[in-house]
Write a protein that holds these residues in place. Structure first.
Motif, mmCIF file in Angstrom:
data_model
loop_
_atom_site.group_PDB
_atom_site.id
_atom_site.type_symbol
_atom_site.label_atom_id
_atom_site.label_comp_id
_atom_site.label_asym_id
_atom_site.label_seq_id
_atom_site.Cartn_x
_atom_site.Cartn_y
_atom_site.Cartn_z
ATOM 1 N N VAL A 1 0.853 -1.200 0.000
ATOM 2 C CA VAL A 1 0.000 0.000 0.000
ATOM 3 C C VAL A 1 0.887 1.248 0.000
ATOM 4 N N ASP A 2 1.931 1.233 0.835
ATOM 5 C CA ASP A 2 2.818 2.405 0.917
ATOM 6 C C ASP A 2 3.462 2.708 -0.427
ATOM 7 N N ARG A 3 3.940 1.648 -1.107
ATOM 8 C CA ARG A 3 4.603 1.862 -2.389
ATOM 9 C C ARG A 3 3.614 2.423 -3.415
ATOM 10 N N VAL A 4 2.411 1.838 -3.409
ATOM 11 C CA VAL A 4 1.393 2.295 -4.361
ATOM 12 C C VAL A 4 1.079 3.773 -4.093
ATOM 13 N N LYS A 5 0.922 4.102 -2.814
ATOM 14 C CA LYS A 5 0.597 5.488 -2.466
ATOM 15 C C LYS A 5 1.757 6.421 -2.802
ATOM 16 N N SER A 6 2.989 5.972 -2.459
ATOM 17 C CA SER A 6 4.105 6.893 -2.719
ATOM 18 C C SER A 6 4.347 7.030 -4.221
ATOM 19 N N ASN A 7 3.828 6.075 -5.007
ATOM 20 C CA ASN A 7 3.886 6.227 -6.469
ATOM 21 C C ASN A 7 2.741 7.100 -6.981
#
Ligand code: GLA
Length: 707
Positions: free
Chosen positions: A365-371
């Motif tokens: 989720v963090d990676r998706v959000k930070s992308n």
């Protein structure tokens, strides 16, 4: 006859006229505005029928309730009884309410202990919403068998069109002549079904997308349904629609009432496209219509990329390529919870699997959000695998009857959401996942038909359907802004009822662009493109094994709520550049695609489709020219573009945002690089088409020139 016995609702050229002079509401006309004010006093005269030999001596008009007591011999609106009694009511109007857009009647038969009501709401788009209910005013239980809504259609309606289908081939049209008898489309799957028509059309002979009169009914309901076209021996024809109630499903106790699903009645004097336009305009004026809130984000669903093989590293790679190509939302599909490593276990256990997600969903989720993307997650909350902790703990929480366990389908059973414990369990577990993670979107699946669907032995499809609506509404209440996608093995639960509770439908499990051309075309008759998920699938289609150019897949996916369902880590640099160019193109054009009038041009040549969207103010349009099969002639039929302002001039140009189509010619027509024509010329002469290889398409962008 007193003038006050005639009522009319009127909007956008559509008129509904109801005469009450016989003591029951009689629909005198549903169709084009006929200027009633000029001949209202003559109406009874106009509608008085001959009395044939060998008939009832003083025939009555049966009106909307179609009681046998009025001498009517077709299917009544209301069927039911009180232990064999009170099966044949005669309703007399008790109260009438009326304003400029709304008309309702409450009628009663006090000796049968029944009260019925019907209300007609004329929307500005000309759509009429018809709601009916029945109340048991007697002192014993009333067993309701059906409450159908009937609408008369004129004798010049001679054909019907409805839609059938199956998994990966939803919404295939069938057309037939109306003949004596009843043509009935029934759904008993306990969900809408791939075979569900969404709307049933009756048409004047040969009506097509732009021409002819059409009368259509659709149900705001996601359970069992019945759509009927009835031509009586009298020669008169009616459309009927309602919920299909199973035996004993609806027993009304004294004082209880049943409300039938609202019927969406739509009339067009300009072909099927106007039916779609009216329904779209109704849906789009809703406050919570997704495009009234924000533009539809490009969605990556990872199902066909990873299936059950969840691996953080791979999914992070996918999230990175997704960012690069312009994706705005990434959805993690089936396989993230409990023991769900295949489709035979774990369904019902809505806890993140420690085996595959040792650190929870957080890192992804963090990676998706930070992308810069949103995160979405898959659920199938109405279902349970026998091999699950939930089923082991609560085997009594499934729909079943007669002490039998229903046959499994996809190794699963249906949870009985009318059981308060089961309902709370699903609601709370989904709520917990949504509260813990930054999730703004859920894809909600429903992968099996219901068989013997009972709660404590009593048929329960009706209550199960209401329960899922309630569950969705409550999730949205607890998580403002949450969007829900309704999926049911692809397009098995797409209907105008579910459209009031969700924000998107998964149109079909087939991402094959050729099949999608048909499935989307017909599903869009009743559902606007912004509500229909349409994804670019892999080069080699997983469902059909066909290979299509990216350009064709991309142009097909553009006319919907667009997305991608492809293992992007397999793509090469050129494909990524083309995908980026396509997502940019979608972002630039989505407001047009999701707000304009839909146009499906009546081409004389069945090997091509010409379809598009014209801005409401006719200033812009975007069309696709699709070569479905090899053209019959060397030069395919001209591309006529409908829906533009005849006297305005437009600049047209071919566009290919995701790579080139395959052309089969030495030279293409000059207009491809740009031309200026009038709307009239574009409709009457059209554009000479390029010669495309089958299963290829180009876009035609159209913009009004400044005058
Ligand atoms: C159904 C859906 C698919 C996918 C799978 C997951 O078939 O239609 O899109 O979500 O379930 O099991």
């Amino acid at each position: 006859m007193a003038q006050s016995s005639v009522y009319q609702l009127l909007a956008d050229g559509v008129s509904l006229i109801i005469d009450t002079s016989s003591g029951t509401p009689v629909i005198a006309h549903w169709g084009k505005d006929v200027g009633l004010e000029k001949f209202q006093d003559e109406l009874p005269n106009l509608l008085s029928e001959s009395i044939p030999y060998a008939s009832i001596d003083q025939p009555e008009s049966p009106g909307v309730w179609r009681e046998n007591s009025r001498g009517f011999l077709g299917r009544p609106a209301l069927a039911g009884h009180r232990a064999g009694q009170d099966w044949s009511p005669r309703f007399e109007i008790k109260t009438i309410e009326n304003d400029s857009s709304h008309l309702s009647f409450l009628s009663e038969d006090s000796s049968a202990g029944l009260e019925v009501s019907v209300s007609y709401q004329m929307l500005p788009s000309g759509v009429v919403l018809v709601s009916q209910s029945v109340m048991n005013t007697g002192d014993k239980d009333y067993a309701l068998e059906q409450l159908l809504t009937w609408l008369p259609i004129p004798d010049q309606a001679t054909e019907t069109i409805d839609f059938t289908g199956r998994w990966v081939l939803e919404r295939q049209p069938q057309r037939r002549k109306i003949q004596s008898g009843t043509w009935s489309r029934e759904v008993r799957e306990g969900r809408t079904s791939h075979d569900y028509t969404i709307v049933q059309l009756a048409t004047t002979e040969g009506a097509n997308y732009q021409q002819g009169e059409i009368w259509s009914t659709g149900l705001m309901w996601s359970g069992n349904t019945r759509h009927l076209v009835e031509r009586l021996p009298t020669g008169r024809t009616h459309l009927g629609a309602g919920e299909l109630l199973l035996p004993g499903e609806m027993i009304l106790k004294p004082g209880q009432s049943y409300t039938a699903p609202t019927v969406v009645a739509t009339y067009s004097f300009a072909g099927i496209d106007q039916i779609s336009d009216r329904i779209y305009r109704w849906l789009r004026t809703r406050e919570n219509h997704p495009t009234a809130i924000r533009p539809r984000p490009i969605t990556l669903n990872v199902w066909e990329a990873v299936y059950f093989d969840h691996n953080l590293e791979k999914l992070i790679q996918l999230a990175d390529v997704a960012k690069e190509v312009g994706v705005e939302r990434m959805v993690l599909d089936d396989g993230w919870f409990g023991s769900r490593r295949t489709d035979s276990a774990g369904l019902g256990d809505w806890v993140v699997s420690k085996d595959v997600w040792p650190d929870g969903l957080g890192p992804l989720v963090d990676r998706v959000k930070s992308n810069g993307m949103e995160f979405g997650l898959w659920f199938e909350g109405e279902m349970v695998n026998a091999d699950s902790d939930l089923y082991r703990a609560h085997p009594e929480w499934i729909l079943k009857t007669g002490n039998r366990i229903p046959p499994e389908a996809r190794h699963q059973q249906v949870l009985d959401l009318t059981h308060p414990g089961a309902f709370e369990h699903v609601l709370d577990s989904v709520d917990a996942i949504l509260s813990k993670n930054d999730i703004s979107y859920i894809k909600w699946d429903h992968n099996r038909v219901l068989t013997e669907p009972s709660h404590l032995g009593q048929a329960a499809v009706h209550n199960q359907t209401l329960a899922i609506y309630r569950l969705f509404d409550e999730l949205k209440r607890r998580h403002p802004g949450l969007e829900i996608e309704s999926c049911s093995s692809g397009g098995g639960r797409i209907d105008l009822g579910m459209a009031q509770h969700v924000d998107r439908f998964w149109t079909s499990d087939s991402n094959d662009a050729l099949e999608r051309q048909y499935i989307q075309r017909y599903t869009q008759i009743a559902i606007p493109p912004e509500l229909l998920g349409s994804h670019i699938g892999p080069t080699l289609g997983h469902i059909t094994g066909r290979t299509h150019r990216l350009s064709f897949r991309a142009i097909t996916a553009l006319f919907g709520h667009a997305g991608i369902e492809w293992d992007l880590t397999e793509t090469n640099e050129q494909e990524r550049a083309q995908l980026k160019s396509w997502t940019d193109y979608y972002k630039k054009n989505r407001s047009l695609i999701h707000s304009g009038k839909i146009v499906r041009v009546d081409q004389p040549d069945e090997t091509t489709f010409v379809h598009g969207v014209v801005a409401q103010d006719q200033s812009r349009a975007l069309f696709a020219f699709v070569q479905l099969r090899p053209a019959t002639g060397t030069a395919p039929a001209s591309i006529r573009l409908e829906g533009l302002e005849p006297s305005a001039t437009y600049r047209v140009v071919a566009e290919q945002p995701a790579g080139e189509a395959m052309f089969m010619s030495q030279k293409s027509p000059g207009w491809l690089t740009g031309a200026v024509l009038t709307g009239e010329a574009l409709s009457r002469i059209g554009l000479r088409p390029p010669i495309l290889a089958p299963e290829n398409a180009i876009l035609i962008a159209i913009e009004k020139t400044k005058s």
